[in-house]
Design an enzyme around this catalytic site. Sequence first.
Site, PDB file in Angstrom:
ATOM      1  N   ASN A  16       6.311  31.514  63.758  1.00  0.00           N
ATOM      2  CA  ASN A  16       6.770  32.596  62.875  1.00  0.00           C
ATOM      3  C   ASN A  16       6.371  32.334  61.428  1.00  0.00           C
ATOM      4  O   ASN A  16       5.952  33.251  60.723  1.00  0.00           O
ATOM      5  CB  ASN A  16       8.282  32.795  63.010  1.00  0.00           C
ATOM      6  CG  ASN A  16       8.614  33.647  64.221  1.00  0.00           C
ATOM      7  OD1 ASN A  16       8.374  34.848  64.230  1.00  0.00           O
ATOM      8  ND2 ASN A  16       9.109  33.016  65.278  1.00  0.00           N
ATOM      9  N   ASN A 111      16.994  35.830  59.022  1.00  0.00           N
ATOM     10  CA  ASN A 111      16.826  35.053  60.257  1.00  0.00           C
ATOM     11  C   ASN A 111      16.071  35.888  61.286  1.00  0.00           C
ATOM     12  O   ASN A 111      16.189  37.113  61.304  1.00  0.00           O
ATOM     13  CB  ASN A 111      18.209  34.692  60.825  1.00  0.00           C
ATOM     14  CG  ASN A 111      18.124  33.882  62.107  1.00  0.00           C
ATOM     15  OD1 ASN A 111      17.348  32.921  62.208  1.00  0.00           O
ATOM     16  ND2 ASN A 111      18.903  34.248  63.112  1.00  0.00           N
ATOM     17  N   HIS A 113      15.787  36.343  65.409  1.00  0.00           N
ATOM     18  CA  HIS A 113      16.517  35.971  66.617  1.00  0.00           C
ATOM     19  C   HIS A 113      15.838  36.617  67.823  1.00  0.00           C
ATOM     20  O   HIS A 113      15.578  37.823  67.816  1.00  0.00           O
ATOM     21  CB  HIS A 113      17.976  36.436  66.516  1.00  0.00           C
ATOM     22  CG  HIS A 113      18.783  36.017  67.694  1.00  0.00           C
ATOM     23  ND1 HIS A 113      19.219  34.711  67.853  1.00  0.00           N
ATOM     24  CD2 HIS A 113      19.168  36.678  68.803  1.00  0.00           C
ATOM     25  CE1 HIS A 113      19.871  34.616  69.005  1.00  0.00           C
ATOM     26  NE2 HIS A 113      19.841  35.793  69.611  1.00  0.00           N
ATOM     27  N   ASP A 149      24.391  34.981  64.109  1.00  0.00           N
ATOM     28  CA  ASP A 149      23.484  36.063  64.523  1.00  0.00           C
ATOM     29  C   ASP A 149      24.161  37.432  64.388  1.00  0.00           C
ATOM     30  O   ASP A 149      23.968  38.317  65.233  1.00  0.00           O
ATOM     31  CB  ASP A 149      23.008  35.838  65.975  1.00  0.00           C
ATOM     32  CG  ASP A 149      22.278  34.506  66.135  1.00  0.00           C
ATOM     33  OD1 ASP A 149      21.563  34.107  65.199  1.00  0.00           O
ATOM     34  OD2 ASP A 149      22.436  33.872  67.187  1.00  0.00           O
ATOM     35  N   GLN A 175       7.617  36.653  71.527  1.00  0.00           N
ATOM     36  CA  GLN A 175       7.041  36.029  70.328  1.00  0.00           C
ATOM     37  C   GLN A 175       5.913  36.874  69.728  1.00  0.00           C
ATOM     38  O   GLN A 175       5.747  36.906  68.508  1.00  0.00           O
ATOM     39  CB  GLN A 175       6.573  34.611  70.639  1.00  0.00           C
ATOM     40  CG  GLN A 175       7.779  33.643  70.726  1.00  0.00           C
ATOM     41  CD  GLN A 175       7.532  32.332  70.032  1.00  0.00           C
ATOM     42  OE1 GLN A 175       6.753  31.518  70.516  1.00  0.00           O
ATOM     43  NE2 GLN A 175       8.163  32.122  68.897  1.00  0.00           N
TER      44      GLN A 175
HETATM   45  C1  GAR Z   1      11.588  31.843  67.937  1.00  0.00           C
HETATM   46  O1  GAR Z   1      11.517  32.451  69.206  1.00  0.00           O
HETATM   47  C2  GAR Z   1      12.823  32.287  67.203  1.00  0.00           C
HETATM   48  O2  GAR Z   1      13.139  33.618  67.446  1.00  0.00           O
HETATM   49  C3  GAR Z   1      13.842  31.348  67.778  1.00  0.00           C
HETATM   50  O3  GAR Z   1      13.184  30.109  67.849  1.00  0.00           O
HETATM   51  C4  GAR Z   1      11.802  30.332  68.065  1.00  0.00           C
HETATM   52  C5  GAR Z   1      11.023  29.566  67.025  1.00  0.00           C
HETATM   53  O4  GAR Z   1       9.650  29.667  67.267  1.00  0.00           O
HETATM   54  N1  GAR Z   1      15.009  31.275  66.968  1.00  0.00           N
HETATM   55  C6  GAR Z   1      16.239  31.134  67.468  1.00  0.00           C
HETATM   56  O5  GAR Z   1      16.460  31.042  68.647  1.00  0.00           O
HETATM   57  C7  GAR Z   1      17.349  31.105  66.418  1.00  0.00           C
HETATM   58  N2  GAR Z   1      18.621  31.249  67.048  1.00  0.00           N
HETATM   59  P1  GAR Z   1       8.601  29.198  66.164  1.00  0.00           P
HETATM   60  O6  GAR Z   1       9.009  27.797  65.706  1.00  0.00           O
HETATM   61  O7  GAR Z   1       7.282  29.194  66.876  1.00  0.00           O
HETATM   62  O8  GAR Z   1       8.626  30.179  65.022  1.00  0.00           O
END
Ligand code: GAR
Length: 207
Positions: A16, A111, A113, A149, A175
């Site tokens: 992200n 954030n 989620h 959240d 994603q």
């Molecule tokens: C993502 O899918 C994000 O939405 C999730 O962690 C992943 C991080 O991916 N976040 C949560 O679950 C927060 N509660 P990344 O490190 O590749 O961005």
Amino acid sequence: MARLKLGVLGSGSGSNMQSIMDAIGAGTLDAEIKIVLSDVKDAYILERAAKGGVENAYLDCSPWKTKLEGEAEDRCISVLKEKGVDTVVLAGFMRIVKPKLLAAFPNRVLNIHPALLPAFPGVASWKQALDYGCKVAGVTVHFVDAGTDSGPIIVQKAVPVAEDDTPETLHARIQVEEHKAFPEALSLLAAGRLSVVGRRVVVAPAD
Ligand code: GAR
């Protein structure tokens, strides 16, 4: 509107954060990333930041395992302030942030989620959606409030759940949308188009 000065907190791969860096590079997001902090020493997000020439550091959050509080929270706020950050981006940061950080950046902590909130807050939300038998899953970008959240929703994107999905394939599909949703939400913020009215985020029309 002034260019966003972002401080990114993350615990994992940082895909992200990469999508935000790419949007900045492509000129579709008026922002700069001032600092990337991770509570995981060897998280790939730190390597990605370094490769992109962005300052980054490990943030020791002990003794807490699931929240950012106390001395670690104070250190985090000082670093973000020192770097001139005005907007805090939680990009896969797997800790609860507490009121002190929120008060230091009022209405400026976002954030991402991996679920269509308010369904499935918490961890591994894509797996929760799959196990529940949902036919649609998705992603939410929201302002962070004192709950988990639970803050006002800025952008949501839905994806279908396939019959043969595994947690991994569903998360991968989510994603793809995450990587559009975060830059989109930040662009709206950068353009001064977001206002929070009660629980609702009102998006002003583009000029
Ligand atoms: C993502 O899918 C994000 O939405 C999730 O962690 C992943 C991080 O991916 N976040 C949560 O679950 C927060 N509660 P990344 O490190 O590749 O961005």
